[in-house]
Design an enzyme around this catalytic site. Structure first.
Site, PDB file in Angstrom:
ATOM      1  CG  LEU A 139      -1.415 -25.902  32.125  1.00 63.50           C
ATOM      2  CD1 LEU A 139      -0.917 -26.507  33.352  1.00 63.50           C
ATOM      3  CD2 LEU A 139      -2.353 -24.794  32.529  1.00 63.50           C
ATOM      4  CG  HIS A 179      -1.083 -21.317  32.576  1.00 62.57           C
ATOM      5  ND1 HIS A 179      -1.065 -21.387  31.271  1.00 62.57           N
ATOM      6  CD2 HIS A 179      -2.159 -20.769  32.766  1.00 62.57           C
ATOM      7  CE1 HIS A 179      -1.940 -21.078  30.514  1.00 62.57           C
ATOM      8  NE2 HIS A 179      -2.847 -20.605  31.540  1.00 62.57           N
ATOM      9  CE  LYS A 228      -2.032 -13.614  28.578  1.00 59.48           C
ATOM     10  NZ  LYS A 228      -3.313 -13.036  27.630  1.00 59.48           N
TER      11      LYS A 228
END
Ligand code: PAF
Length: 282
Positions: free
Chosen positions: A29, A33, A144
């Protein structure tokens, strides 16, 4: 924060929750995130984050074996943010005997899907399973991975799943490089160079702002520039942001997407993706 490894324990725990927001991840992460988890927190009493490196979405020559697995650090980052971290086993999510998969729509065969053949079928199949296990009211995905986000929205709509999909903005380094777990494969110098991908996409947007609507030429120029800078370009493509279909000069709400490979720490290559949404205003 609870860490739960099995489907049955997760289902038991979730029974008492009034509302659930879900963030599926493959771990490793980063701030991108965390932004998605923070968004999730605004939408439900209970936030579930799954950490599962999904073997179905990796091609035979991709980085499944080397994909960074950093569970302890991930859980430290989620403490105080997520309520439940779900870390199922491959045996439970992808049992050998399972032969039914989700067949995504044709848009899954272009852009990233053109070179990653069963990638989106693998993503959709596992996300469908996770949705059925977690049964959230809300699920959050990052922009993304714009094509992934689009295919998940289509899946939710076409299979009538009662889940609201929320899109999280891409988080970037100061250099404009989009945060990605795969940036970890790069040295500091390669990471600095990696910002060229976003700069190439941004320069296409800037060209359209001054009236250049020759999209094919703009895509080719950006490809040539990146190639000169040492990238192996997979695609640079200007599309309609609502449908991901190729854009015409009359269209207004557009997105330019790109994928390209850059040299990495181990003298191999790392494939990065990015995109920029934009609007033609004349
Ligand atoms: O975006 C990802 O990390 C993965 O594709 C996802 C959505 C967790 C499915 O494995």
């Amino acid at each position: 924060m609870q860490i739960i490894q099995t489907i049955s324990e997760l289902r038991n725990t979730l029974k008492t929750k009034a509302s659930i927001a879900f963030v599926p991840t493959m771990g490793n992460l980063h701030a991108g995130h965390i932004h998605l988890v923070e968004l999730a927190k605004k939408h439900a009493e209970c936030v579930v984050v799954s950490i599962f490196v999904n073997p179905l979405q990796f091609g035979p020559n991709e980085d499944l074996a080397n994909y960074p697995r950093t569970l302890e650090a991930d859980c430290a980052k989620l403490t105080g943010l997520a309520d439940i971290v779900f870390t199922p086993s491959v045996a439970e999510i992808c049992p050998q005997e399972q032969s039914m998969t989700i067949q995504p729509p044709p848009i899954a065969n272009v852009l990233c899907g053109a070179s990653r053949l069963s990638h989106f079928a693998g993503v959709a199949t596992v996300v469908m399973k996770l949705f059925n296990i977690v049964q959230p009211q809300v699920a959050v995905f990052g922009k993304k991975d714009f094509q992934q986000l689009f295919i998940i929205k289509e899946m939710v709509s076409q299979f009538n799943l009662p889940i609201e999909i929320i899109a999280g903005e891409t988080v970037r380094e100061a250099s404009s490089l989009a945060l990605s777990s795969r940036n970890g494969y790069l040295t500091d110098a390669q990471r600095a160079q990696a910002a060229q991908l976003n700069k190439a996409l941004q320069s296409i947007v800037n060209q359209t702002k001054i009236g250049n609507k020759n999209f094919v030429q703009l895509e080719q120029q950006a490809t040539t520039l990146l190639t000169k800078q040492g990238w192996e370009v997979d695609y640079i493509s200007i599309r309609l942001s609502a449908t991901l279909q190729p854009a015409s000069q009359l269209d207004k709400n557009l997105i330019v997407l790109g994928a390209a490979k850059i040299a990495n720490k181990t003298s191999g290559q790392t494939r990065l993706i990015d995109n920029v949404e934009f609007r033609i205003t004349d």
